[in-house]
Design a protein around this motif. Structure first.
Motif, mmCIF file in Angstrom:
data_model
loop_
_atom_site.group_PDB
_atom_site.id
_atom_site.type_symbol
_atom_site.label_atom_id
_atom_site.label_comp_id
_atom_site.label_asym_id
_atom_site.label_seq_id
_atom_site.Cartn_x
_atom_site.Cartn_y
_atom_site.Cartn_z
ATOM 1 N N THR A 43 34.764 48.322 47.432
ATOM 2 C CA THR A 43 35.028 47.663 46.151
ATOM 3 C C THR A 43 35.097 46.157 46.329
ATOM 4 O O THR A 43 34.523 45.389 45.545
ATOM 5 N N VAL A 44 35.799 45.721 47.366
ATOM 6 C CA VAL A 44 35.891 44.288 47.655
ATOM 7 C C VAL A 44 34.507 43.716 47.951
ATOM 8 O O VAL A 44 34.161 42.623 47.477
ATOM 9 N N GLU A 45 33.711 44.447 48.720
ATOM 10 C CA GLU A 45 32.367 43.970 49.053
ATOM 11 C C GLU A 45 31.536 43.771 47.790
ATOM 12 O O GLU A 45 30.845 42.760 47.638
ATOM 13 N N GLN A 46 31.594 44.726 46.859
ATOM 14 C CA GLN A 46 30.815 44.585 45.628
ATOM 15 C C GLN A 46 31.347 43.445 44.775
ATOM 16 O O GLN A 46 30.580 42.628 44.259
ATOM 17 N N ASN A 47 32.664 43.378 44.613
ATOM 18 C CA ASN A 47 33.241 42.334 43.769
ATOM 19 C C ASN A 47 32.958 40.944 44.313
ATOM 20 O O ASN A 47 32.818 39.986 43.546
ATOM 21 N N SER A 48 32.864 40.824 45.629
ATOM 22 C CA SER A 48 32.586 39.516 46.221
ATOM 23 C C SER A 48 31.199 39.010 45.855
ATOM 24 O O SER A 48 30.921 37.814 45.953
ATOM 25 N N LYS A 49 30.324 39.915 45.397
ATOM 26 C CA LYS A 49 28.956 39.547 45.036
ATOM 27 C C LYS A 49 28.787 39.318 43.537
ATOM 28 O O LYS A 49 27.689 38.989 43.087
ATOM 29 N N GLN A 50 29.843 39.511 42.754
ATOM 30 C CA GLN A 50 29.743 39.326 41.306
ATOM 31 C C GLN A 50 30.947 38.538 40.789
ATOM 32 O O GLN A 50 31.729 39.029 39.979
ATOM 33 N N PRO A 51 31.101 37.297 41.248
ATOM 34 C CA PRO A 51 32.283 36.513 40.874
ATOM 35 C C PRO A 51 32.433 36.286 39.381
ATOM 36 O O PRO A 51 33.564 36.208 38.887
ATOM 37 N N GLU A 52 31.321 36.187 38.645
ATOM 38 C CA GLU A 52 31.448 35.935 37.209
ATOM 39 C C GLU A 52 32.070 37.130 36.496
ATOM 40 O O GLU A 52 32.905 36.964 35.601
ATOM 41 N N LEU A 53 31.679 38.337 36.872
ATOM 42 C CA LEU A 53 32.284 39.514 36.251
ATOM 43 C C LEU A 53 33.750 39.645 36.657
ATOM 44 O O LEU A 53 34.594 40.029 35.848
ATOM 45 N N VAL A 54 34.051 39.315 37.909
ATOM 46 C CA VAL A 54 35.451 39.349 38.351
ATOM 47 C C VAL A 54 36.258 38.306 37.588
ATOM 48 O O VAL A 54 37.387 38.561 37.166
ATOM 49 N N ARG A 55 35.666 37.129 37.383
ATOM 50 C CA ARG A 55 36.362 36.069 36.635
ATOM 51 C C ARG A 55 36.643 36.515 35.201
ATOM 52 O O ARG A 55 37.730 36.280 34.662
ATOM 53 N N LEU A 56 35.669 37.167 34.578
ATOM 54 C CA LEU A 56 35.873 37.686 33.227
ATOM 55 C C LEU A 56 37.013 38.700 33.206
ATOM 56 O O LEU A 56 37.870 38.686 32.320
ATOM 57 N N PHE A 57 36.997 39.579 34.189
ATOM 58 C CA PHE A 57 38.034 40.606 34.270
ATOM 59 C C PHE A 57 39.411 39.965 34.406
ATOM 60 O O PHE A 57 40.361 40.334 33.705
ATOM 61 N N GLU A 58 39.534 38.999 35.311
ATOM 62 C CA GLU A 58 40.820 38.337 35.533
ATOM 63 C C GLU A 58 41.265 37.574 34.290
ATOM 64 O O GLU A 58 42.448 37.575 33.928
ATOM 65 N N MET A 59 40.324 36.917 33.627
ATOM 66 C CA MET A 59 40.640 36.153 32.429
ATOM 67 C C MET A 59 41.182 37.053 31.328
ATOM 68 O O MET A 59 42.229 36.791 30.728
ATOM 69 N N LEU A 60 40.469 38.136 31.072
ATOM 70 C CA LEU A 60 40.903 39.051 30.024
ATOM 71 C C LEU A 60 42.209 39.743 30.394
ATOM 72 O O LEU A 60 43.057 39.985 29.537
ATOM 73 N N ASN A 61 42.367 40.053 31.665
ATOM 74 C CA ASN A 61 43.598 40.690 32.121
ATOM 75 C C ASN A 61 44.799 39.793 31.841
ATOM 76 O O ASN A 61 45.855 40.254 31.392
ATOM 77 N N THR A 62 44.641 38.488 32.081
ATOM 78 C CA THR A 62 45.728 37.537 31.831
ATOM 79 C C THR A 62 45.958 37.344 30.336
ATOM 80 O O THR A 62 47.094 37.407 29.851
ATOM 81 N N GLU A 63 44.869 37.121 29.598
ATOM 82 C CA GLU A 63 44.994 36.881 28.160
ATOM 83 C C GLU A 63 45.582 38.083 27.425
ATOM 84 O O GLU A 63 46.286 37.933 26.428
#
Length: 206
Positions: free
Chosen positions: A103-123
């Motif tokens: 999971t970490v390996e895949q997420n490390s290759k898609q920072p924009e989707l991870v950023r979206l996830f983190e942003m929405l999670n916080t908001e």
């Protein structure tokens, strides 16, 4: 991702798929604040009104992207699918450390989707946020995911607790990595994993 322009008649599902494909690419290129619904409309050759008709608004588009591309095609789902009947590892049992690593390996290759996830999670901490229920349910879904899987866990280890701690650690590390891209996310995760899944207890269970 599809980005071809065209106004040919499409089914509602095909048009939605096209909008989501283009949105994922634009988000990856420009980030959340850098793209607009008009950008999406221009890419596929329709009016902004036509896009809004399918996805309602920009916030909802982000939720659809997360549900379609983050949840259902994520590394964890792909990993677990290997152990299902007919899968290449049928008869074996999944391992928590291995699933977290892929999971970490895949997420490390898609920072924009991870950023979206983190942003929405916080908001979405605010109950009135449109993504609030999604993230409340997601936490429960993660917990339920442990009990619905026959994990290979060392005797005497509270597998569910370790599983939830691993997810919490991964999300925390993702926040550090997004704030400082110089961090080697997979390498830093391995340091975390050494503490979460220490030897000799987890030897043979990774």
């Amino acid at each position: 991702m599809a980005g071809a322009k065209g106004t040919q008649r499409m089914s509602a599902e095909d048009r939605l798929e096209q909008i989501l494909d283009v949105a994922v690419r634009l988000i990856g290129e420009k980030g959340y604040n850098g793209f607009s619904l008009q950008d999406v409309a221009s890419e596929i050759g329709v009016s902004q009104t036509a896009v809004i008709h399918r996805i309602l608004n920009k916030q909802n588009l982000l939720m659809l992207v997360l549900q379609r591309y983050y949840d259902h095609t994520g590394a964890a789902n792909q990993y677990l699918a290997q152990f299902k009947p007919g899968g290449p590892r049928e008869g074996d049992r999944p391992r928590i450390p291995e699933m977290m690593r892929v999971t970490v390996e895949q997420n490390s290759k898609q920072p924009e989707l991870v950023r979206l996830f983190e942003m929405l999670n916080t908001e979405s901490m605010y109950p009135g946020h449109p993504a609030h229920d999604y993230f409340v349910h997601r936490t429960q879904d993660i917990s339920d995911g442990y009990y619905s899987t026959d994990w290979l866990v060392p005797d005497g280890v509270d597998g569910h607790l370790v599983y939830m701690l691993a997810y919490a650690a991964m999300y925390g590390l993702e926040g550090r990595w997004l704030a400082n891209p110089e961090i080697d996310y997979p390498a830093e995760w391995q340091r975390y994993a050494d503490y979460l899944f220490p030897s000799p207890v987890w030897d043979g269970y990774r």
